[in-house]
Design an enzyme around this catalytic site. Structure first.
Site, PDB file in Angstrom:
ATOM      1  CE  LYS A 144      -3.960   1.943   2.546  1.00 62.00           C
ATOM      2  NZ  LYS A 144      -4.872   1.747   3.682  1.00 62.00           N
ATOM      3  CB  SER A 192      -8.101   3.530   2.527  1.00 62.64           C
ATOM      4  OG  SER A 192      -7.333   2.937   3.552  1.00 62.64           O
ATOM      5  CB  SER A 248      -8.458   0.612   5.361  1.00 63.40           C
ATOM      6  OG  SER A 248      -9.187   1.779   5.152  1.00 63.40           O
TER       7      SER A 248
HETATM    8  N1  GLN Z   1     -13.278   3.976   5.764  1.00 62.92           N
HETATM    9  C1  GLN Z   1     -12.720   4.430   6.982  1.00 62.92           C
HETATM   10  C2  GLN Z   1     -12.333   5.887   6.866  1.00 62.92           C
HETATM   11  O1  GLN Z   1     -12.594   6.454   5.865  1.00 62.92           O
HETATM   12  C3  GLN Z   1     -11.566   3.567   7.382  1.00 62.92           C
HETATM   13  C4  GLN Z   1     -10.305   3.911   6.706  1.00 62.92           C
HETATM   14  C5  GLN Z   1      -9.151   3.046   7.133  1.00 62.92           C
HETATM   15  O2  GLN Z   1      -9.299   2.011   7.769  1.00 62.92           O
HETATM   16  N2  GLN Z   1      -7.959   3.524   6.800  1.00 62.92           N
HETATM   17  O3  GLN Z   1     -11.789   6.453   7.751  1.00 62.92           O
END
Ligand code: GLN
Length: 483
Positions: free
Chosen positions: A72, A148, A172
């Site tokens: 990532k 994400s 994410s």
């Molecule tokens: N979807 C969540 C957010 O927008 C989680 C994101 C994540 O786990 N990095 O914060």
């Protein structure tokens, strides 16, 4: 044989028998990625050249010898870009060091070769917040891969990577794993060093693997964990060989189904697949019981106070002075900060910074931030109480199947609700895993469904044991998307 669609375990066997070389794997991946023509578009950049050089010198007798990994784009790999999906760091930052987890994986022989797309600074659930490219779901190119860590999941699910690393602050790793039909594991908070991970919300962030199988998840986890003196929140806990629990039976295992996660809003197809998985686990000898996690309904609100608060502090380092984007022709220091940040950050990141700064500001701090911390304690206590009676908690990973690109882009609240089932484990610091449990058919396309298992602190072993037992009694993990 297609090397790109193989698992770590399969490739390791072939490497040791000398049927293939690490170079063969990289070239096969390169071919698949080229053939994709950016359709799935999992990667922001590739470093095949250095990877090929490393491949030649790899000792294949090492446990991960010759295994290429997609990373990532918020985890530092020396000499490679680390854009966090943001204009702020695009073309203006090259990682000067390896994150601790990368160092550990390299010592085991792995080769980090590609940078996976992501929502900007890991804020989002669809990868649409990436400022640098579109990633599509390998199972239906009109749909999002989740986020994400959408690039990581799309790469693994789309056979454009052998395995990948993601980060999980509120789901994410697990949500994109569910949407792309792979196995995604968020370890216990502190299990994996965060040194070298660009911080989003430091009390919630964890790095973890996205893989094609549970076995590969266990293999990677073995080399991710451990105390690191450069991350004071990393835990000094013994790290078992996670592969040794695979294949052990789950007779008598107590699995709790939290009634608050099985609400009317859950998509009927997902509900059906999760119910089938529960019956399957019962057939394998598990005891199922309904439990209650009474503060579930305040988890999203709690998260969307705490995560933005931490983000607003963490992202203050992006000031146009030290690294990344710098605005030109500004009049004074304040103008320089403001213009740089206005130009560098995308709309979702700005929304979070505003929200976070607001809840931390004097006059609102007690009403929002302190209150959210208290709520977090209650949510954590729900889990502690539940784990007095059960070994594992089971739920859908997501309330709905992957949505269409653009469908929720203008509705941040609907996007936030996507995280209903995943956020509580982050707030409580617990390990949680998503694995494939079937498909729902929508408009002639099969869309993956994820099953979430949440474990006791540091008990990734029981998660992996249970997930493996279930996976081996199904064929979901063997299904591949049509290209
Ligand atoms: N979807 C969540 C957010 O927008 C989680 C994101 C994540 O786990 N990095 O914060």
């Amino acid at each position: 044989m297609s090397l790109a669609s193989s698992t770590i375990a399969e490739l390791r066997r072939h490497l040791l028998k000398k049927d293939i070389t690490p170079t063969d794997i990289l070239l096969d991946l390169q071919k698949s990625i080229t053939q994709d023509h950016g359709t799935v578009g999992a990667y922001l950049s590739l470093d095949i050249e250095s990877a090929l050089k490393e491949a030649v010198n790899t000792d294949v007798t090492l446990p991960l010898g010759g295994i290429p990994l997609a990373i990532k784009d918020n985890i530092n790999v020396i000499g490679q870009p680390c854009t966090c999906g943001s204009r702020f760091l695009n073309n203006s930052y090259t990682a000067p060091y390896d994150a601790t987890c990368i160092q550990q994986l390299r010592s085991a022989g792995a080769i980090p070769f590609g940078r996976a797309n992501m929502d900007e600074f890991a804020m989002g659930s669809s990868t649409e917040n990436s400022a640098l490219g579109v990633t599509r779901n390998p199972w239906d190119h009109d749909r999002i891969p989740g986020g994400s860590s959408g690039g990581s999941a799309a790469a693994v699910g789309g056979n454009l990577a052998i395995a990948a690393l993601g980060s999980d602050t509120g789901g994410s790793i697990r949500q994109p794993a569910a949407f792309c039909s792979c196995v995604g594991l968020k370890p216990t908070y502190g299990r994996v060093s965060r040194y070298g991970l660009v911080a989003f919300a430091s009390s919630l962030d964890q790095i973890g693997p996205l893989t094609k199988t549970v076995e590969d998840s266990a293999i990677l986890l073995n080399y991710l964990c451990g105390k690191d003196k450069r991350d004071s929140t990393s835990l000094d806990a013994s790290v078992p060989d996670f592969t040794t629990v695979l294949g052990k039976d789950i007779k008598g295992l107590k699995i709790g189904l939290p009634k608050e996660y099985f609400i009317d809003g859950i998509h009927a197809g997902i509900r059906e697949k999760v119910d089938q998985a529960v019956r399957q686990l019962e057939n394998l000898g598990a005891h199922i019981e309904e439990i209650s996690l009474p503060h579930t309904d305040i988890a999203i609100a709690t998260y969307y106070v705490l995560a933005p608060a931490e983000a607003s502090a963490n992202l203050s380092r992006f000031d146009g002075v030290r690294y990344g984007h710098r605005a030109e022709n500004t009049s004074d220091v304040l103008d320089h900060y403001l213009t740089t940040r206005a130009e560098g950050f995308g709309p979702e990141v700005k929304r979070r910074i505003l929200l976070g700064t607001y809840v931390l500001s004097s006059g609102y701090y007690d009403a929002y931030y302190v209150k959210a911390q208290k709520a977090r304690t209650l949510i954590r206590k729900d889990f502690t109480d539940a784990f007095d009676n059960v070994d594992i908690i089971l739920s859908p990973t997501t309330p709905a199947p992957p949505f269409k690109l653009g469908e929720l882009r203008d509705d941040p609240l609907a996007m936030y609700l996507e995280d209903l089932c995943t956020i509580p484990a982050n707030l409580a610091g617990l390990p949680a895993l998503s694995l494939p449990c079937g498909f729902v058919s929508i408009n002639g396309k099969d869309l993956p469904v994820g099953l979430q298992l949440i474990g006791k602190p540091l008990d990734e072993a029981t998660l992996l044991k249970t997930a493996f037992a279930y996976e081996q009694s199904t064929t979901w993990h063997q299904r591949k998307p049509a290209h």
